[in-house]
Design a protein around this motif. Structure first.
Motif, PDB file in Angstrom:
ATOM      1  N   ARG A 153       8.383   4.463  -5.381  1.00 43.85           N
ATOM      2  CA  ARG A 153       7.562   4.474  -4.161  1.00 43.85           C
ATOM      3  C   ARG A 153       6.081   4.352  -4.521  1.00 43.85           C
ATOM      4  O   ARG A 153       5.344   3.578  -3.913  1.00 43.85           O
ATOM      5  CB  ARG A 153       7.818   5.750  -3.363  1.00 43.85           C
ATOM      6  CG  ARG A 153       7.163   5.751  -1.996  1.00 43.85           C
ATOM      7  CD  ARG A 153       7.434   7.021  -1.199  1.00 43.85           C
ATOM      8  NE  ARG A 153       8.835   7.205  -0.926  1.00 43.85           N
ATOM      9  CZ  ARG A 153       9.582   8.224  -1.399  1.00 43.85           C
ATOM     10  NH1 ARG A 153       9.040   9.145  -2.177  1.00 43.85           N
ATOM     11  NH2 ARG A 153      10.852   8.324  -1.098  1.00 43.85           N
ATOM     12  N   GLU A 154       5.632   5.096  -5.525  1.00 40.27           N
ATOM     13  CA  GLU A 154       4.235   5.022  -5.961  1.00 40.27           C
ATOM     14  C   GLU A 154       3.888   3.634  -6.484  1.00 40.27           C
ATOM     15  O   GLU A 154       2.815   3.110  -6.199  1.00 40.27           O
ATOM     16  CB  GLU A 154       3.963   6.051  -7.063  1.00 40.27           C
ATOM     17  CG  GLU A 154       3.763   7.448  -6.569  1.00 40.27           C
ATOM     18  CD  GLU A 154       3.417   8.383  -7.705  1.00 40.27           C
ATOM     19  OE1 GLU A 154       2.627   7.977  -8.588  1.00 40.27           O
ATOM     20  OE2 GLU A 154       3.934   9.504  -7.728  1.00 40.27           O
ATOM     21  N   GLU A 156       3.173   1.076  -3.668  1.00 42.02           N
ATOM     22  CA  GLU A 156       2.053   1.276  -2.752  1.00 42.02           C
ATOM     23  C   GLU A 156       0.986   0.199  -2.877  1.00 42.02           C
ATOM     24  O   GLU A 156       0.598  -0.412  -1.890  1.00 42.02           O
ATOM     25  CB  GLU A 156       1.436   2.658  -2.951  1.00 42.02           C
ATOM     26  CG  GLU A 156       2.271   3.763  -2.375  1.00 42.02           C
ATOM     27  CD  GLU A 156       1.694   5.141  -2.644  1.00 42.02           C
ATOM     28  OE1 GLU A 156       0.543   5.236  -3.120  1.00 42.02           O
ATOM     29  OE2 GLU A 156       2.398   6.120  -2.376  1.00 42.02           O
ATOM     30  N   ARG A 211       6.996  -1.027   5.765  1.00 45.27           N
ATOM     31  CA  ARG A 211       5.552  -1.038   5.511  1.00 45.27           C
ATOM     32  C   ARG A 211       5.043  -2.466   5.328  1.00 45.27           C
ATOM     33  O   ARG A 211       3.959  -2.803   5.800  1.00 45.27           O
ATOM     34  CB  ARG A 211       5.213  -0.173   4.295  1.00 45.27           C
ATOM     35  CG  ARG A 211       5.292   1.317   4.590  1.00 45.27           C
ATOM     36  CD  ARG A 211       4.719   2.176   3.482  1.00 45.27           C
ATOM     37  NE  ARG A 211       5.300   1.936   2.172  1.00 45.27           N
ATOM     38  CZ  ARG A 211       6.481   2.393   1.757  1.00 45.27           C
ATOM     39  NH1 ARG A 211       7.227   3.118   2.566  1.00 45.27           N
ATOM     40  NH2 ARG A 211       6.917   2.132   0.544  1.00 45.27           N
TER      41      ARG A 211
END
Length: 155
Positions: free
Chosen positions: A33-34, A37, A70
């Motif tokens: 997830r990081e 980003e 996203r």
């Protein structure tokens, strides 16, 4: 393959390829997830190559679905590469195969990018059918910017 996850990121004009290797599970998804980003915020297209993922649970699927949400909210596109039958079956069972573009090869995913449709055939060597873009092995920094990749493990 040892347990855990490594993530490689390769930037190219108009897209970024993220290649996780290892297991996508409750212990490793925060790292993925990081790593997603920055590419999600900075690029019009993101390709996640899952061919080196040996295991994926529901939390892994959730991170990928969230990344797609996203990307869509930012006007970007997300494309997945997966030739592994077991991992592809997970997408089918979860109903995500209908929602997320799931290519069998990196060439197929790159050909589906919006930029690929706008460039005349033969003008962009990186996405010409049958040709794989050059692989850069980046596990700590992103090419060009030299910025650390949050959560990436150095091999």
């Amino acid at each position: 393959m040892p347990y855990g996850l490594t993530v490689k990121i390769r930037k190219a004009p108009g897209y970024t390829v993220v290649t996780p290797a290892g297991e996508l599970d409750i212990a490793t998804v925060p790292q993925l997830r990081e790593c997603l980003e920055s590419p999600l915020a900075d690029h019009p297209a993101l390709v996640i190559d899952l061919d080196q993922v040996s295991f994926c649970d529901a939390t892994g699927l959730g991170v990928l679905a969230g990344a797609a949400d996203r990307a869509g909210a930012n006007g970007a596109s997300l494309h997945l590469v997966c030739s592994r039958p077991g991992i592809r079956r997970l997408f089918d069972l979860a109903g995500l195969a209908r929602r997320l573009p799931l290519a069998r090869t990196l060439d197929e995913a790159l050909a589906a990018l919006p930029a690929a449709r706008e460039v005349p055939a033969g003008k962009n060597r990186a996405i010409r059918p049958g040709r794989r873009p050059a692989r850069l092995h980046l596990s700590r920094t992103i090419a060009g910017g030299g910025q650390p990749v949050p959560g990436a493990q150095h091999r």
